[in-house]
Design an enzyme around this catalytic site. Sequence first.
Site, PDB file in Angstrom:
ATOM      1  N   ASP A   1       0.841  -1.199   0.000  1.00 26.45           N
ATOM      2  CA  ASP A   1       0.000   0.000   0.000  1.00 26.45           C
ATOM      3  C   ASP A   1       0.877   1.250   0.000  1.00 26.45           C
ATOM      4  O   ASP A   1       1.658   1.452   0.918  1.00 26.45           O
ATOM      5  CB  ASP A   1      -0.895  -0.039   1.252  1.00 26.45           C
ATOM      6  CG  ASP A   1      -1.716   1.225   1.398  1.00 26.45           C
ATOM      7  OD1 ASP A   1      -1.955   1.895   0.378  1.00 26.45           O
ATOM      8  OD2 ASP A   1      -2.111   1.530   2.547  1.00 26.45           O
TER       9      ASP A   1
ATOM     10  N   ASN B   1      -0.315   4.530  -0.205  1.00 25.23           N
ATOM     11  CA  ASN B   1      -0.897   5.805   0.260  1.00 25.23           C
ATOM     12  C   ASN B   1      -1.604   5.710   1.609  1.00 25.23           C
ATOM     13  O   ASN B   1      -2.351   6.608   1.985  1.00 25.23           O
ATOM     14  CB  ASN B   1      -1.861   6.360  -0.799  1.00 25.23           C
ATOM     15  CG  ASN B   1      -3.042   5.435  -1.031  1.00 25.23           C
ATOM     16  OD1 ASN B   1      -3.077   4.319  -0.486  1.00 25.23           O
ATOM     17  ND2 ASN B   1      -4.006   5.871  -1.807  1.00 25.23           N
TER      18      ASN B   1
ATOM     19  N   ASP C   1      -4.076   3.964   2.772  1.00 25.39           N
ATOM     20  CA  ASP C   1      -5.512   3.695   2.964  1.00 25.39           C
ATOM     21  C   ASP C   1      -5.765   2.225   3.320  1.00 25.39           C
ATOM     22  O   ASP C   1      -6.908   1.794   3.433  1.00 25.39           O
ATOM     23  CB  ASP C   1      -6.329   4.113   1.730  1.00 25.39           C
ATOM     24  CG  ASP C   1      -6.035   3.250   0.514  1.00 25.39           C
ATOM     25  OD1 ASP C   1      -5.118   2.390   0.572  1.00 25.39           O
ATOM     26  OD2 ASP C   1      -6.714   3.433  -0.516  1.00 25.39           O
TER      27      ASP C   1
ATOM     28  N   ASP D   1      -1.873  -1.172  -3.783  1.00 23.47           N
ATOM     29  CA  ASP D   1      -2.207  -0.415  -4.996  1.00 23.47           C
ATOM     30  C   ASP D   1      -1.076  -0.483  -6.018  1.00 23.47           C
ATOM     31  O   ASP D   1      -0.015  -1.068  -5.759  1.00 23.47           O
ATOM     32  CB  ASP D   1      -2.541   1.040  -4.640  1.00 23.47           C
ATOM     33  CG  ASP D   1      -1.520   1.627  -3.681  1.00 23.47           C
ATOM     34  OD1 ASP D   1      -0.308   1.524  -3.988  1.00 23.47           O
ATOM     35  OD2 ASP D   1      -1.907   2.147  -2.618  1.00 23.47           O
TER      36      ASP D   1
ATOM     37  N   ASP E   1      -5.048  -9.932 -16.046  1.00 24.85           N
ATOM     38  CA  ASP E   1      -6.052 -10.969 -15.814  1.00 24.85           C
ATOM     39  C   ASP E   1      -7.249 -10.661 -16.706  1.00 24.85           C
ATOM     40  O   ASP E   1      -7.741  -9.530 -16.701  1.00 24.85           O
ATOM     41  CB  ASP E   1      -6.464 -10.929 -14.334  1.00 24.85           C
ATOM     42  CG  ASP E   1      -6.731 -12.303 -13.761  1.00 24.85           C
ATOM     43  OD1 ASP E   1      -7.487 -13.056 -14.405  1.00 24.85           O
ATOM     44  OD2 ASP E   1      -6.206 -12.605 -12.678  1.00 24.85           O
TER      45      ASP E   1
ATOM     46  N   ASP F   1      -9.252 -16.015 -16.892  1.00 22.09           N
ATOM     47  CA  ASP F   1     -10.009 -16.484 -15.732  1.00 22.09           C
ATOM     48  C   ASP F   1     -11.145 -17.432 -16.131  1.00 22.09           C
ATOM     49  O   ASP F   1     -11.897 -17.138 -17.064  1.00 22.09           O
ATOM     50  CB  ASP F   1     -10.607 -15.250 -15.037  1.00 22.09           C
ATOM     51  CG  ASP F   1     -11.305 -15.573 -13.737  1.00 22.09           C
ATOM     52  OD1 ASP F   1     -10.611 -15.877 -12.763  1.00 22.09           O
ATOM     53  OD2 ASP F   1     -12.553 -15.527 -13.696  1.00 22.09           O
TER      54      ASP F   1
ATOM     55  N   GLU G   1      -7.062 -20.453 -17.031  1.00 26.57           N
ATOM     56  CA  GLU G   1      -7.380 -21.103 -15.753  1.00 26.57           C
ATOM     57  C   GLU G   1      -8.474 -22.136 -16.024  1.00 26.57           C
ATOM     58  O   GLU G   1      -9.547 -21.780 -16.501  1.00 26.57           O
ATOM     59  CB  GLU G   1      -7.875 -20.066 -14.740  1.00 26.57           C
ATOM     60  CG  GLU G   1      -8.076 -20.691 -13.365  1.00 26.57           C
ATOM     61  CD  GLU G   1      -9.181 -20.082 -12.529  1.00 26.57           C
ATOM     62  OE1 GLU G   1      -9.166 -20.284 -11.306  1.00 26.57           O
ATOM     63  OE2 GLU G   1     -10.086 -19.416 -13.088  1.00 26.57           O
TER      64      GLU G   1
ATOM     65  N   HIS H   1      -3.768 -17.061  -5.328  1.00 29.16           N
ATOM     66  CA  HIS H   1      -4.655 -16.289  -4.444  1.00 29.16           C
ATOM     67  C   HIS H   1      -5.929 -17.029  -4.077  1.00 29.16           C
ATOM     68  O   HIS H   1      -6.717 -16.531  -3.283  1.00 29.16           O
ATOM     69  CB  HIS H   1      -5.001 -14.968  -5.133  1.00 29.16           C
ATOM     70  CG  HIS H   1      -5.843 -15.191  -6.371  1.00 29.16           C
ATOM     71  ND1 HIS H   1      -5.366 -15.856  -7.487  1.00 29.16           N
ATOM     72  CD2 HIS H   1      -7.123 -14.878  -6.648  1.00 29.16           C
ATOM     73  CE1 HIS H   1      -6.328 -15.924  -8.391  1.00 29.16           C
ATOM     74  NE2 HIS H   1      -7.400 -15.343  -7.913  1.00 29.16           N
ATOM     75  N   ASP H   2      -6.161 -18.181  -4.676  1.00 29.69           N
ATOM     76  CA  ASP H   2      -7.364 -18.970  -4.371  1.00 29.69           C
ATOM     77  C   ASP H   2      -7.050 -20.189  -3.517  1.00 29.69           C
ATOM     78  O   ASP H   2      -7.941 -21.005  -3.250  1.00 29.69           O
ATOM     79  CB  ASP H   2      -8.004 -19.485  -5.672  1.00 29.69           C
ATOM     80  CG  ASP H   2      -8.568 -18.374  -6.528  1.00 29.69           C
ATOM     81  OD1 ASP H   2      -8.988 -17.338  -5.972  1.00 29.69           O
ATOM     82  OD2 ASP H   2      -8.601 -18.541  -7.764  1.00 29.69           O
TER      83      ASP H   2
HETATM   84  C1  NOJ Z   1     -10.992 -17.619 -10.527  1.00 29.81           C
HETATM   85  C2  NOJ Z   1     -10.287 -16.541  -9.769  1.00 29.81           C
HETATM   86  O1  NOJ Z   1      -8.950 -16.917  -9.588  1.00 29.81           O
HETATM   87  C3  NOJ Z   1     -11.045 -16.372  -8.487  1.00 29.81           C
HETATM   88  O2  NOJ Z   1     -10.357 -15.584  -7.546  1.00 29.81           O
HETATM   89  C4  NOJ Z   1     -12.399 -15.820  -8.816  1.00 29.81           C
HETATM   90  O3  NOJ Z   1     -13.191 -15.797  -7.649  1.00 29.81           O
HETATM   91  C5  NOJ Z   1     -13.127 -16.671  -9.862  1.00 29.81           C
HETATM   92  N1  NOJ Z   1     -12.285 -17.136 -10.915  1.00 29.81           N
HETATM   93  C6  NOJ Z   1     -14.244 -15.889 -10.477  1.00 29.81           C
HETATM   94  O4  NOJ Z   1     -13.746 -14.887 -11.315  1.00 29.81           O
HETATM   95 CA    CA Z   2      -3.592   2.129  -1.207  1.00 34.44          CA
END
Ligand code: NOJ
Ligand code: CA
Length: 575
Positions: free
Chosen positions: A32, A34, A36, A40, A109, A214, A268, A342-343
């Site tokens: 981050d 700034n 908040d 970013d 993405d 995605d 993906e 991230h999932d």
């Molecule tokens: C896969 C993404 O990696 C995930 O984070 C997202 O929730 C779903 N697709 C829906 O876009």
């Molecule tokens: Ca920020």
Amino acid sequence: MAPNSTVSSDTPDRQWWKEAVAYQIYPRSFNDSNGDGIGDIRGITEKVDYLDSLGIDVVWLCPVYQSPQADNGYDISDYRSIDEQFGTMADWEALLEALHAHDMRLLMDLVVNHTSDEHEWFQRSRRGDDAYKDYYYWRDGGEDEHGNPTPPNNWGSFMGGSAWTYDELREQWYLHLYDEKQPDLNWRNPDVRDEIASLVEWWLEKGIDGFRLDAIHVISKPEGLPNGTTDKKPIGSEEFSHGPRVHDYLRELYDRTFANYDVVTVGEMGETTVDIASEYLGEEGDGLDMLFHFEHMDIDVGPRGRWDPEGGGEWSLPEFKRIMSRWQTQLEGWNAQYLGNHDQPRIVSRFGNDGTYRGESAKLLATFLLTTHGTPFVYQGEEIGMTNAEFESLDELDDPMMIGAVEDYLAAGKADSPEELREFWNTQSRDHARTPMQWSDDEHAGFTDGKPWFPVNENYRDINVEAARDDEGSVWHHYRELINFRHDEDALVYGEYSLLLPDHEQVYAYTRVLGDDRLLIVLNWSEDPATIDLGRTEVDFDFTDLSVCLSNYEETATESDELLFRPYEAAIYRY
Ligand code: NOJ
Ligand code: CA
């Protein structure tokens, strides 16, 4: 290239993206700038030198487009602008320029299975505006025996509940395989495909180096939207995965856009086997370069899939080797290698040991990731061995998928309180990967000067970038050495992979061979010592002259008739 590595005449087709090491950034949680509390784009630009020092070649940036953030940016309301939480288009351009100035590339993405319900297309569509009325899947529902309205079919959403929501304005139901704020686009409509091609072109013209696509395996829905018939969650996935026209759509998009640029695409794709993947990536495929499959991610989930709390948790190394080796040897096309994103939970907590052997096992996982076939994707924080967090109650979670799964389970009367599912979310929640990046032992791990949007993991005082860079023996330095090594060794990129000792319960060992360059990788993927008798491998190689190139312990064994490996010991040899 290293002086002693030769490129034999059978070296496959060279491409920059095959030789690259990629790094995935989840912008909200990276840095981050700034105060908040939300990561970013300027925060990322501040860290370009950092990425460069690690040896990264490609950054995959999760969505930063304008979005109501119902799914942290995977719900896009304008594809051609940057969300103000993340900065401005000028900030984004400066990031691209900074990356390019460091010889790094940028993948964006591409989220086009669905938009946000706040996208103008959806707003017009629900008003029945002629040009937009078929941009989404609108259907009439039915009635149950009590006269209550029922959705058009039984499909479930990945976020829990039905995949359909009734819209009062249009007086019809719309399909959303994800959150109700993520309506699915109707790819059957040629106007929708034109819009998508045009926005892809728009970003390619801005000079990006590719896209991660995605949820791209679910863009084509079968005629008549037939009910799902298995109990796999979400219901209907066997119907909407790899639908009838998915290859046509991807090929068309490729021909119209990607084919005209030197860019890379990574799809993906859940529900994807090697055979299915080969149809996308092979000679007869759609022009897609790589894909993220989930076979290894599904290894520790229950029979009804990841979002079902029952029956998961265990995995075995021989099974893991079988899955990975199938992809290594049978895929027609190029692999994309990853262990986390991230999932997913944090890799050291899931596949390693985040207690006594956190350092050793994080290095072992890195060794695997960076010595197998396929472009490696490092997820932010992996390079310092970040771990899963502990969430005491459901209120502490942010992830709509996990919350939806818990709510479904409670609604089905299978648990009395959310807390009964604590172990489920503490192993599977996507939030583990979304705690802020740990930069230093300053307050909030140096991620922000303000209040972070999501709490930092309590272990940041020990696990952080600053401490790791100061310590020559850290996970971070090991990643860096491995990345450098991969850059120098064509055998790790293009070499043939052969699995040794497939049934060994503790050890994952394989060779990578290109011409005269022969590398042996031995990983003791367990917390107990292991003996490895290379003489007993099926492969007829001469391992008598082993020399260690890289290892996560001092004094790694070289006597090949019986290597004794310590817990999570991981070594690369030349032979
Ligand atoms: C896969 C993404 O990696 C995930 O984070 C997202 O929730 C779903 N697709 C829906 O876009
Ligand atoms: Ca920020």
